[in-house]
Design a protein around this motif. Structure first.
Motif, short mmCIF file in Angstrom:
data_model
loop_
_atom_site.label_atom_id
_atom_site.label_comp_id
_atom_site.label_asym_id
_atom_site.label_seq_id
_atom_site.Cartn_x
_atom_site.Cartn_y
_atom_site.Cartn_z
N ILE A 9 42.57 37.47 39.54
CA ILE A 9 42.54 38.25 38.32
C ILE A 9 43.96 38.75 38.05
O ILE A 9 44.71 39.04 38.98
N THR A 10 44.31 38.81 36.79
CA THR A 10 45.67 39.25 36.43
C THR A 10 45.66 40.72 36.04
O THR A 10 44.62 41.29 35.71
N ARG A 11 46.83 41.33 36.07
CA ARG A 11 46.95 42.72 35.64
C ARG A 11 46.53 42.88 34.17
O ARG A 11 45.93 43.88 33.80
N GLU A 12 46.83 41.88 33.37
CA GLU A 12 46.45 41.93 31.96
C GLU A 12 44.93 41.95 31.80
O GLU A 12 44.40 42.66 30.95
N GLU A 13 44.22 41.18 32.61
CA GLU A 13 42.76 41.17 32.55
C GLU A 13 42.18 42.52 32.96
O GLU A 13 41.21 43.00 32.37
N ILE A 14 42.78 43.13 33.96
CA ILE A 14 42.33 44.45 34.40
C ILE A 14 42.56 45.47 33.30
O ILE A 14 41.66 46.25 32.96
N THR A 15 43.74 45.47 32.72
CA THR A 15 44.06 46.41 31.65
C THR A 15 43.09 46.24 30.49
O THR A 15 42.57 47.23 29.95
N PRO A 29 41.84 55.85 35.42
CA PRO A 29 42.89 55.24 36.24
C PRO A 29 42.93 55.70 37.69
O PRO A 29 43.35 54.96 38.57
N ILE A 30 42.49 56.93 37.96
CA ILE A 30 42.42 57.41 39.34
C ILE A 30 40.95 57.65 39.66
O ILE A 30 40.27 58.41 38.97
N LEU A 70 43.97 54.24 43.08
CA LEU A 70 44.54 53.77 41.83
C LEU A 70 43.68 52.57 41.41
O LEU A 70 43.68 51.53 42.06
N ARG A 71 42.92 52.76 40.36
CA ARG A 71 41.92 51.78 39.92
C ARG A 71 42.48 50.37 39.78
O ARG A 71 41.93 49.43 40.35
N ASP A 72 43.55 50.22 39.04
CA ASP A 72 44.06 48.88 38.78
C ASP A 72 44.53 48.19 40.06
O ASP A 72 44.28 47.00 40.26
N ARG A 73 45.20 48.93 40.94
CA ARG A 73 45.64 48.34 42.21
C ARG A 73 44.45 47.96 43.09
O ARG A 73 44.46 46.93 43.76
N LEU A 74 43.42 48.82 43.08
CA LEU A 74 42.22 48.55 43.87
C LEU A 74 41.52 47.29 43.37
O LEU A 74 41.16 46.42 44.17
N VAL A 75 41.35 47.19 42.08
CA VAL A 75 40.70 46.00 41.50
C VAL A 75 41.52 44.75 41.81
O VAL A 75 40.98 43.72 42.23
#
Length: 83
Positions: A9-15, A29-30, A70-75
């Motif tokens: 999964i990419t950072r863009e997909e997570i965002t 986000p947290i 950190l949600r995005d890093r965890l995902v």
């Protein structure tokens, strides 16, 4: 024996997934341990176990006696690298 594959999964997909709507409201986000466990549909004990085993490096931080993620890093970590 087949090699275990993980979803990339990419950072863009997570965002994009968390930018608007129900997921944006439900998973800020947290994250707390409860929110992280709910997001990945695992028991809270599993989240604590992964943290103690060092599998959530760079995505978790203690704030006093509380664990935050950190949600995005965890995902990104769980969906791209697996545990």
């Amino acid at each position: 024996m087949s090699e275990r594959r993980t979803l990339k999964i990419t950072r863009e997909e997570i965002t994009k997934a968390f930018s608007t709507g129900e997921w944006a409201d439900k998973y800020p986000p947290i994250l707390t341990v409860d929110q992280a466990a709910e997001l990945f549909n695992v028991p809270k004990a599993t989240i604590y176990q992964w943290k103690s085993e060092g599998k959530l490096t760079d995505s978790a931080q203690r704030v006093g006696k509380h664990l935050r993620f950190l949600r995005d890093r965890l995902v990104l970590k769980l969906m791209s690298k697996g545990v």
